[in-house]
Design a protein around this motif. Structure first.
Motif, mmCIF file in Angstrom:
data_model
loop_
_atom_site.group_PDB
_atom_site.id
_atom_site.type_symbol
_atom_site.label_atom_id
_atom_site.label_comp_id
_atom_site.label_asym_id
_atom_site.label_seq_id
_atom_site.Cartn_x
_atom_site.Cartn_y
_atom_site.Cartn_z
ATOM 1 N N GLY A 47 20.378 -38.731 -29.400
ATOM 2 C CA GLY A 47 20.345 -40.324 -29.395
ATOM 3 C C GLY A 47 21.261 -40.728 -29.739
ATOM 4 O O GLY A 47 22.225 -40.203 -30.682
ATOM 5 N N THR A 48 20.774 -42.208 -29.460
ATOM 6 C CA THR A 48 22.440 -43.602 -29.773
ATOM 7 C C THR A 48 21.428 -44.154 -30.273
ATOM 8 O O THR A 48 21.039 -44.781 -30.523
ATOM 9 N N ASP A 49 21.684 -44.544 -31.532
ATOM 10 C CA ASP A 49 22.239 -46.140 -32.178
ATOM 11 C C ASP A 49 22.327 -47.015 -30.907
ATOM 12 O O ASP A 49 23.619 -47.574 -31.391
ATOM 13 N N LEU A 50 21.000 -48.153 -30.245
ATOM 14 C CA LEU A 50 21.682 -48.563 -29.206
ATOM 15 C C LEU A 50 22.424 -50.380 -30.216
ATOM 16 O O LEU A 50 22.868 -50.392 -29.181
ATOM 17 N N ASN A 51 22.368 -50.562 -31.371
ATOM 18 C CA ASN A 51 22.175 -51.579 -31.968
ATOM 19 C C ASN A 51 23.631 -51.122 -32.947
ATOM 20 O O ASN A 51 24.455 -52.118 -33.031
ATOM 21 N N ARG A 52 24.742 -50.101 -31.957
ATOM 22 C CA ARG A 52 25.337 -49.806 -32.415
ATOM 23 C C ARG A 52 26.841 -49.730 -31.403
ATOM 24 O O ARG A 52 28.074 -48.935 -31.372
ATOM 25 N N ASN A 53 26.569 -49.912 -30.292
ATOM 26 C CA ASN A 53 26.017 -49.376 -28.583
ATOM 27 C C ASN A 53 26.962 -50.455 -28.074
ATOM 28 O O ASN A 53 27.607 -49.990 -27.014
ATOM 29 N N PHE A 54 26.680 -51.730 -28.459
ATOM 30 C CA PHE A 54 27.513 -52.835 -27.450
ATOM 31 C C PHE A 54 28.772 -53.159 -27.178
ATOM 32 O O PHE A 54 29.102 -52.842 -28.341
ATOM 33 N N GLY A 55 29.329 -53.499 -26.669
ATOM 34 C CA GLY A 55 30.923 -53.946 -25.940
ATOM 35 C C GLY A 55 32.014 -53.919 -27.054
ATOM 36 O O GLY A 55 33.110 -54.002 -27.136
ATOM 37 N N ALA B 194 29.136 -48.197 -37.756
ATOM 38 C CA ALA B 194 28.904 -47.082 -37.622
ATOM 39 C C ALA B 194 29.947 -46.288 -37.506
ATOM 40 O O ALA B 194 30.683 -45.723 -37.642
ATOM 41 N N SER B 195 28.813 -44.662 -36.948
ATOM 42 C CA SER B 195 29.256 -43.392 -37.326
ATOM 43 C C SER B 195 29.698 -43.250 -36.094
ATOM 44 O O SER B 195 28.950 -43.402 -34.787
ATOM 45 N N SER B 196 30.788 -41.859 -35.901
ATOM 46 C CA SER B 196 31.693 -40.822 -35.080
ATOM 47 C C SER B 196 30.550 -39.993 -35.140
ATOM 48 O O SER B 196 31.098 -39.076 -33.755
ATOM 49 N N TYR B 197 29.320 -39.860 -35.453
ATOM 50 C CA TYR B 197 28.709 -38.011 -35.922
ATOM 51 C C TYR B 197 27.597 -38.369 -35.211
ATOM 52 O O TYR B 197 26.208 -38.746 -35.655
ATOM 53 N N SER C 24 24.146 -38.719 -36.181
ATOM 54 C CA SER C 24 23.894 -40.001 -37.910
ATOM 55 C C SER C 24 23.294 -41.066 -36.775
ATOM 56 O O SER C 24 22.796 -40.686 -35.738
ATOM 57 N N ASP C 25 21.777 -41.717 -37.997
ATOM 58 C CA ASP C 25 20.983 -42.565 -37.053
ATOM 59 C C ASP C 25 22.078 -43.580 -36.525
ATOM 60 O O ASP C 25 21.505 -44.511 -35.730
ATOM 61 N N ILE C 26 23.235 -43.680 -37.508
ATOM 62 C CA ILE C 26 23.503 -45.106 -37.065
ATOM 63 C C ILE C 26 25.157 -44.620 -35.990
ATOM 64 O O ILE C 26 26.081 -44.869 -35.542
ATOM 65 N N TYR C 27 24.931 -43.530 -35.174
ATOM 66 C CA TYR C 27 25.634 -42.768 -33.771
ATOM 67 C C TYR C 27 25.798 -44.234 -33.179
ATOM 68 O O TYR C 27 25.158 -44.704 -32.750
ATOM 69 N N ARG C 28 27.223 -44.283 -32.866
ATOM 70 C CA ARG C 28 27.610 -45.249 -31.460
ATOM 71 C C ARG C 28 27.893 -45.381 -30.325
ATOM 72 O O ARG C 28 27.533 -46.519 -30.024
ATOM 73 N N GLY C 29 27.380 -43.599 -29.622
ATOM 74 C CA GLY C 29 27.335 -42.913 -28.863
ATOM 75 C C GLY C 29 29.339 -42.791 -27.880
ATOM 76 O O GLY C 29 30.223 -42.803 -29.208
#
Length: 483
Positions: A315-323, A331-334, A337-342
């Motif tokens: 899973g990726t937090d879609l609300n950390r994945n916009f460009g 946003a996390s690179s791990y 994490s629940d806030i993983y950015r992708g």
């Protein structure tokens, strides 16, 4: 796994009214098909997502490490075994509101989270809501008391709240479903099949104003269904509204579908403020995660794209994945994490589908509203850092008008401010990205409540929350008519 997303060409009605175009131009040799020439999903069997991996969750605070079998065929939906995976049980888990006013409070919270004793539910500059595992209650209590950090318990037993959140419909409501022609009620949280069936029903029932199109596919092959309500006037403004980016925030798709129902069913008697706008709705941005919260883990947040590497977390937090300003603060690179950015901007099929739609669309949107929960906030950019756009005073003024309408209708108080200023920095959000596209009135609306129920808001709150928020949307429409 390659992206399953495909940009889908939208259909426009060749009738007595002129539709706002969905894309800039047709491909050479193509023409717009008429509405009746294309089968809608309610006329044909839709294949169920098929099976490819089993998820194992070892801990209550997800996302957990998973053991998943990777599919290799990019051209077919990824199969899941969610139906046979045992539901995660939150019996004895509690939710606390912890004061962060003391300097050492946030550091201690971070430490407890790293030790997997707690999981964050959200917060602001003065407090944070945390989920505390049953086995960690004594340790977390002792840690907070040692540092003299105040807290209080908002939810005594989380599983009990989950069990009570979405009771079955009574016989009268079930009978009303049958007469109505669709299963949506707004007295219950509904599965994706009901939501999509409702959208298709409206397109079939009101073909002169309602159309439904799929703008892409989720990772597991589910449709990303968008509904447009428009009388086709070329002078119309346009507003985009989405919900369900975060899987566990059930009130969000419920409220967005309530808006759809009100506008579609009552369009003839709506004010010109409403009629003079082309309304675009994407009620469930994260259909895989949404279904997963119904079947396996009520508190799952991210999408369900398989993870790679040593952690293999899903899973990726879609609300950390916009460009826009992807990969920055909050946003996390791990991957766990629940806030993983992708892995990169728009690396996820769901966020990419939205971006592709906007890139190919000829529509000039005046407003973008994205509905989340919880906290009762009306947030405008920027979220990526503690900064403000040049027109922040306009955003503040409009936000206050919307908040006033909400308060006048239902009594709920919504705080208005920038995402980073009122809450915390969070980069890669859809609101910042929408603002970067020069969509003037861009807001993230964090719906009710303020923590008593949090993410497990009882279904009895759907209609009150939706009624007061549609009043806010009407105010936005009225103000747009003056521009």
């Amino acid at each position: 796994m390659g992206s399953l997303t495909k940009t889908v060409v939208f259909l426009c009605v060749a009738s007595s009214v002129l539709c706002t175009p969905f894309i800039n131009q047709l491909q050479p040799g193509q023409e717009w098909p008429t509405r009746s020439s294309v089968k809608q999903p309610y006329n044909q069997a839709e294949p169920e997502p098929t099976v490819g991996g089993v998820t194992k969750n070892e801990e209550v605070d997800v996302p957990a490490v998973v053991d998943e079998e990777k599919a290799t065929d990019d051209d077919k939906p990824i199969e899941t075994l969610d139906d046979v995976v045992e539901r995660i049980d939150y019996t004895g888990a509690q939710v606390w509101k912890v004061s962060t006013m003391k300097n050492n409070a946030q550091r201690l919270i971070n430490q407890l989270a790293s030790e997997k004793l707690i999981a964050s539910w959200g917060g602001n500059h003065t407090s944070i809501d945390i989920l505390v595992k049953p086995k960690a209650l004594e340790n977390v209590t002792a840690a907070l008391k040692t540092k003299d950090i105040s807290y209080y318990v908002m939810i005594e037993d989380l599983q009990q709240r989950i069990n009570e959140e979405n009771p079955p419909l009574d016989e009268n409501e079930l009978e009303l479903q049958d007469r109505r022609g669709h299963r949506m009620t707004w007295k219950q949280y509904h599965r994706l099949e009901d939501i999509h069936g409702f959208m298709d029903y409206l397109a079939k029932t009101y073909p002169s104003i309602v159309s439904v199109k799929t703008i892409g596919k989720s990772h597991e092959g589910r449709d990303l269904k968008m509904l447009r309500i428009s009388d086709g006037k070329p002078s119309n403004k346009a507003v985009f509204i989405d919900g369900g980016i975060h899987a566990r925030e059930w009130i969000s798709p419920a409220v967005v579908t309530y808006f759809i129902n009100q506008f579609a069913e009552n369009f003839d008697v709506e004010s010109d403020d409403i009629k003079n706008i082309d309304w675009y709705f994407l009620p469930v941005v994260n259909p895989d995660g949404y279904e997963y919260t119904h079947k396996t883990d009520r508190l799952w947040r991210k999408n369900r794209k398989f993870g790679y590497g040593p952690s293999s977390c899903t899973g990726t937090d879609l609300n950390r994945n916009f460009g826009y300003r992807w990969g920055g603060k909050g946003a996390s690179s791990y991957p766990c994490s629940d806030i993983y950015r992708g892995s990169g901007p728009f690396s996820e099929p769901e966020s990419k589908a939205i971006n592709d739609f906007f890139k190919s669309s000829a529509v000039k949107f005046s407003a973008y509203l994205t509905y989340h929960s919880y906290g009762q906030y009306l947030l405008y950019p920027w979220g990526y850092d503690n900064a403000l756009p040049p027109d922040h005073k306009d955003l503040e003024s409009m936000g206050k008008l919307i908040a006033q309408a909400i308060r006048n209708t239902g009594g709920s108080n919504y705080q208005v401010g920038s995402s980073s200023g009122l809450l915390y920095p969070a980069s890669g959000g859809s609101d910042d990205w929408a603002k970067s596209l020069n969509i003037k009135y861009t807001y993230t609306i964090e719906l009710s409540d303020t923590g008593r129920y949090g993410f497990v808001l009882p279904a009895s709150y759907i209609e009150p929350v939706a009624r007061e928020n549609i009043a806010g949307v009407r105010v936005l429409a009225r103000q747009l008519s003056k521009i």
